[in-house]
Motif scaffolding. Structure first.
Motif, PDB file in Angstrom:
ATOM      1  N   UNK A   1       0.828  -1.204   0.000  1.00  0.00           N
ATOM      2  CA  UNK A   1       0.000   0.000   0.000  1.00  0.00           C
ATOM      3  C   UNK A   1       0.865   1.258   0.000  1.00  0.00           C
ATOM      4  N   UNK A   2       1.939   1.240   0.803  1.00  0.00           N
ATOM      5  CA  UNK A   2       2.826   2.394   0.878  1.00  0.00           C
ATOM      6  C   UNK A   2       3.498   2.648  -0.464  1.00  0.00           C
ATOM      7  N   UNK A   3       3.983   1.589  -1.106  1.00  0.00           N
ATOM      8  CA  UNK A   3       4.660   1.741  -2.393  1.00  0.00           C
ATOM      9  C   UNK A   3       3.701   2.278  -3.458  1.00  0.00           C
ATOM     10  N   UNK A   4       2.498   1.723  -3.527  1.00  0.00           N
ATOM     11  CA  UNK A   4       1.528   2.200  -4.525  1.00  0.00           C
ATOM     12  C   UNK A   4       1.199   3.671  -4.306  1.00  0.00           C
ATOM     13  N   UNK A   5       0.988   4.034  -3.063  1.00  0.00           N
ATOM     14  CA  UNK A   5       0.637   5.426  -2.750  1.00  0.00           C
ATOM     15  C   UNK A   5       1.742   6.388  -3.179  1.00  0.00           C
ATOM     16  N   UNK A   6       2.993   6.062  -2.860  1.00  0.00           N
ATOM     17  CA  UNK A   6       4.104   6.966  -3.147  1.00  0.00           C
ATOM     18  C   UNK A   6       4.398   7.063  -4.637  1.00  0.00           C
TER      19      UNK A   6
ATOM     20  N   UNK B   1       8.772  -4.838  13.898  1.00  0.00           N
ATOM     21  CA  UNK B   1       8.783  -3.463  14.392  1.00  0.00           C
ATOM     22  C   UNK B   1       8.887  -2.531  13.198  1.00  0.00           C
ATOM     23  N   UNK B   2       8.235  -1.380  13.280  1.00  0.00           N
ATOM     24  CA  UNK B   2       8.257  -0.499  12.112  1.00  0.00           C
ATOM     25  C   UNK B   2       8.373   0.962  12.508  1.00  0.00           C
ATOM     26  N   UNK B   3       8.741   1.781  11.507  1.00  0.00           N
ATOM     27  CA  UNK B   3       8.823   3.220  11.694  1.00  0.00           C
ATOM     28  C   UNK B   3       8.288   3.896  10.439  1.00  0.00           C
ATOM     29  N   UNK B   4       7.495   4.938  10.650  1.00  0.00           N
ATOM     30  CA  UNK B   4       6.977   5.758   9.565  1.00  0.00           C
ATOM     31  C   UNK B   4       7.919   6.956   9.407  1.00  0.00           C
TER      32      UNK B   4
ATOM     33  N   UNK C   1      12.920  14.851   7.407  1.00  0.00           N
ATOM     34  CA  UNK C   1      12.268  16.150   7.260  1.00  0.00           C
ATOM     35  C   UNK C   1      13.289  17.224   6.901  1.00  0.00           C
ATOM     36  N   UNK C   2      14.473  17.148   7.475  1.00  0.00           N
ATOM     37  CA  UNK C   2      15.519  18.129   7.193  1.00  0.00           C
ATOM     38  C   UNK C   2      15.841  18.163   5.702  1.00  0.00           C
ATOM     39  N   UNK C   3      15.942  16.983   5.081  1.00  0.00           N
ATOM     40  CA  UNK C   3      16.328  16.926   3.667  1.00  0.00           C
ATOM     41  C   UNK C   3      15.114  16.935   2.730  1.00  0.00           C
ATOM     42  N   UNK C   4      13.925  17.112   3.286  1.00  0.00           N
ATOM     43  CA  UNK C   4      12.730  17.212   2.474  1.00  0.00           C
ATOM     44  C   UNK C   4      12.320  15.911   1.820  1.00  0.00           C
ATOM     45  N   UNK C   5      12.657  14.785   2.454  1.00  0.00           N
ATOM     46  CA  UNK C   5      12.304  13.472   1.913  1.00  0.00           C
ATOM     47  C   UNK C   5      11.611  12.629   2.977  1.00  0.00           C
ATOM     48  N   UNK C   6      10.692  13.257   3.695  1.00  0.00           N
ATOM     49  CA  UNK C   6      10.027  12.583   4.809  1.00  0.00           C
ATOM     50  C   UNK C   6       8.827  11.779   4.314  1.00  0.00           C
ATOM     51  N   UNK C   7       9.149  10.600   3.787  1.00  0.00           N
ATOM     52  CA  UNK C   7       8.118   9.684   3.313  1.00  0.00           C
ATOM     53  C   UNK C   7       8.683   8.275   3.359  1.00  0.00           C
ATOM     54  N   UNK C   8       7.787   7.312   3.469  1.00  0.00           N
ATOM     55  CA  UNK C   8       8.207   5.918   3.461  1.00  0.00           C
ATOM     56  C   UNK C   8       8.057   5.241   4.805  1.00  0.00           C
ATOM     57  N   UNK C   9       8.468   4.007   4.844  1.00  0.00           N
ATOM     58  CA  UNK C   9       8.297   3.177   6.036  1.00  0.00           C
ATOM     59  C   UNK C   9       9.343   2.064   6.026  1.00  0.00           C
ATOM     60  N   UNK C  10       9.743   1.645   7.219  1.00  0.00           N
ATOM     61  CA  UNK C  10      10.652   0.508   7.373  1.00  0.00           C
ATOM     62  C   UNK C  10      10.016  -0.497   8.318  1.00  0.00           C
TER      63      UNK C  10
ATOM     64  N   UNK D   1      20.461  11.448  11.746  1.00  0.00           N
ATOM     65  CA  UNK D   1      20.623  10.643  10.538  1.00  0.00           C
ATOM     66  C   UNK D   1      19.332   9.870  10.268  1.00  0.00           C
ATOM     67  N   UNK D   2      19.174   9.433   9.035  1.00  0.00           N
ATOM     68  CA  UNK D   2      18.006   8.606   8.733  1.00  0.00           C
ATOM     69  C   UNK D   2      18.131   7.239   9.402  1.00  0.00           C
ATOM     70  N   UNK D   3      19.371   6.833   9.731  1.00  0.00           N
ATOM     71  CA  UNK D   3      19.556   5.545  10.395  1.00  0.00           C
ATOM     72  C   UNK D   3      18.914   5.503  11.777  1.00  0.00           C
ATOM     73  N   UNK D   4      18.683   6.667  12.376  1.00  0.00           N
ATOM     74  CA  UNK D   4      17.987   6.683  13.665  1.00  0.00           C
ATOM     75  C   UNK D   4      16.592   6.065  13.556  1.00  0.00           C
ATOM     76  N   UNK D   5      16.018   6.135  12.367  1.00  0.00           N
ATOM     77  CA  UNK D   5      14.718   5.491  12.173  1.00  0.00           C
ATOM     78  C   UNK D   5      14.793   3.993  12.380  1.00  0.00           C
ATOM     79  N   UNK D   6      15.922   3.384  12.008  1.00  0.00           N
ATOM     80  CA  UNK D   6      16.100   1.954  12.249  1.00  0.00           C
ATOM     81  C   UNK D   6      16.034   1.663  13.743  1.00  0.00           C
ATOM     82  N   UNK D   7      16.653   2.510  14.533  1.00  0.00           N
ATOM     83  CA  UNK D   7      16.610   2.304  15.987  1.00  0.00           C
ATOM     84  C   UNK D   7      15.173   2.372  16.494  1.00  0.00           C
ATOM     85  N   UNK D   8      14.379   3.295  15.954  1.00  0.00           N
ATOM     86  CA  UNK D   8      12.978   3.395  16.370  1.00  0.00           C
ATOM     87  C   UNK D   8      12.242   2.093  16.087  1.00  0.00           C
ATOM     88  N   UNK D   9      12.464   1.529  14.889  1.00  0.00           N
ATOM     89  CA  UNK D   9      11.805   0.268  14.533  1.00  0.00           C
ATOM     90  C   UNK D   9      12.303  -0.880  15.401  1.00  0.00           C
TER      91      UNK D   9
END
Length: 483
Positions: free
Chosen positions: A223-228, A383-386, A394-403, A452-460
């Motif tokens: 669903x996420x891939x189709x939407x984006x 475990x996942x992160x949005x 958000x800093x780099x203007x690419x705040x989309x996706x999910x892991x 870093x975007x890698x911090x999202x991995x820690x959240x998941x």
């Protein structure tokens, strides 16, 4: 015309990545007489028509998109101008440079170890190699490695388009960017090239009979891939009744969309991104004494040994049709070369954690084992992160996706699905972690730099730890059978 005779320990069919590695490994592992057979041009699929030229085109598209998106940061560039001829000239110049390195390394091999021509089986390990300009050569081998690669497959509805039809083998030879392009197929190749063309100013439509997006498998990631991607591209999934007809220097394409409504468009070119098929046609495997499936491919082979049944025949590279990426081809070539040289002492070799990446925007990647959501017992957790609110995204203007990161209930990491910024790099971190047998507890304890975007991995991973109730810094639970 009489045949020349050649007796060797190992014959390797195909001088791509897998074949070159198999040839080298066979010699290193004791085969004194090894011959590398190739009927087509030297240079790997990756360098000539795959990884490198596609990434060169994508790099140009990313540069154009950076100009378009600069204004969100308060940067106002002048009008964007794309020189289609210059874009393709750089793609071809750099591609040819990569190909030249491979060709030169192949040609440095002892001429006695190279044989030009197309091979076909005339016995279980006997080959006839035919080149147009010389008499055939009969090769009697103790073992054979088949690393014959793949060729693009074109559906019947597109085969009458002449020079208006492009494939992944021909698209990079265009003298300029097309004005308009219909991409048939929404797999990795179709989406990568389709998005790149769109960003470079080509009027592009991507049409696919399949309703699914590539790589990711879980419903939430589909669903996420189709939407984006449907928000970024003219992407039409689940179409039917596709037809294409040449009209002067253009192509009229008609289809029914997912709702059954008739659609039509006129395009300068059509790109068939409908997959690649194993190059078994010339080999005449029916003479090899092995069991074949209904496609004419070997029916039984072992991915740990690459051996076909119990025959002295081994498969390597894209011809297998499984993990069609360069590092896997090299790994298979290594296993095949070792076992062919040591036959009949065939040994199983461990395979690396699978990893696949689509170099689109956003990146899409999968790593390791993605569990079946309906698997009995559900001996796993996720475990996942949005990335909509992830700081660096958000800093780099690419705040989309999910892991989504998966682990067994004992805590052992087993796989991940990623859609988002710089996922190509995060996928590597997760692949290395899984390869090392890391647990959720250990992964959570690793350093994560901020921001870093890698911090999202820690959240998941933290979410995964909470689900598994792994709240301490103790070692992993028992991962034995039944846990």
């Amino acid at each position: 015309m009489s045949e020349q005779q050649l007796k060797v320990d190992v014959a390797v069919i195909g001088a791509g990545t897998a074949g070159l590695v198999a040839h080298r490994q066979a010699r290193v592992n004791g085969a004194e007489r090894v011959v590398l057979i190739e009927g087509g041009p030297y240079g790997t699929t990756c360098a000539r028509v795959g990884c490198m030229p596609s990434k060169l085109l994508i790099a140009a598209a990313e540069a154009a998109e950076a100009v378009r998106s600069a204004e969100q940061f308060g940067v106002k560039p002048g009008p964007l101008e794309i020189d289609g001829a210059a874009v393709m000239a750089r793609v071809q110049r750099e591609r040819d440079r990569f190909v030249e390195f491979v060709v030169e390394s192949t040609q440095r091999l002892d001429p006695a170890q190279r044989l030009r021509g197309w091979a076909r089986f005339v016995g279980p390990t006997t080959l006839e190699v035919q080149a147009d300009d010389r008499q055939p050569v009969r090769v009697d081998a103790k073992a054979v490695v088949i690393a014959a690669g793949t060729t693009p497959w074109v559906p019947p509805s597109l085969r009458g388009l002449g020079d208006r039809l492009l494939t992944s083998d021909s698209v990079f030879d265009l003298p300029r960017l097309p004005k308009s392009l219909a991409v048939v197929g929404a797999g990795v190749i179709g989406l990568e090239l389709g998005q790149a063309m769109h960003r470079l100013g080509v009027e592009t439509s991507i049409l696919s009979i399949d309703e699914r997006m590539p790589l990711v498998s879980s419903a939430v990631m589909q669903d996420q891939a189709r939407e984006l991607f449907t928000a970024r591209l003219d992407l039409q999934l689940g179409i039917s009744e596709l037809q294409a007809q040449r009209r002067d220097d253009s192509v009229v394409v008609s289809w029914n969309d997912a709702s059954g409504r008739a659609r039509e468009g006129t395009f300068e070119y059509v790109l068939a991104a409908t997959g690649r098929r194993a190059s078994y046609d010339r080999l005449e495997l029916q003479h090899a004494g092995i069991e074949l499936d209904d496609r004419g491919a070997p029916k039984f082979w072992d991915e740990r040994t690459t051996q076909v049944g119990d025959a002295p025949i081994f498969l390597a590279g894209d011809v297998i049709g499984d993990r069609q990426v360069l590092h896997e081809a090299a790994g298979e070539g290594r296993i095949a070369g070792i076992n062919a040289a040591r036959y009949p002492e065939v040994r199983a070799h461990p395979r690396q954690v699978p990893i696949a990446i689509m170099f689109s925007d956003p990146n899409v990647a999968i790593v390791g084992e993605i569990p079946d959501p309906d698997s009995e017992g559900c001996e796993w957790e996720v475990g996942e992160v949005d990335y909509a609110d992830q700081g660096r995204a958000r800093v780099i203007g690419q705040n989309h996706g999910r892991v989504r990161i998966y682990a067994r209930r004992c805590g052992e990491l087993i796989g991940a699905e990623l859609i988002g910024p710089q996922a190509e790099h995060m996928a590597h971190l997760l692949a290395w972690s899984i390869e090392q047998g890391m647990t959720v507890t250990q992964a959570r304890a690793m350093p994560y730099y901020h921001p870093t975007v890698e911090e999202g991995l820690r959240t998941a991973i933290q979410a995964l730890g909470r689900k598994l109730k792994m709240v301490s810094k103790q070692g992993p639970l028992d991962c034995g059978p039944g846990t």
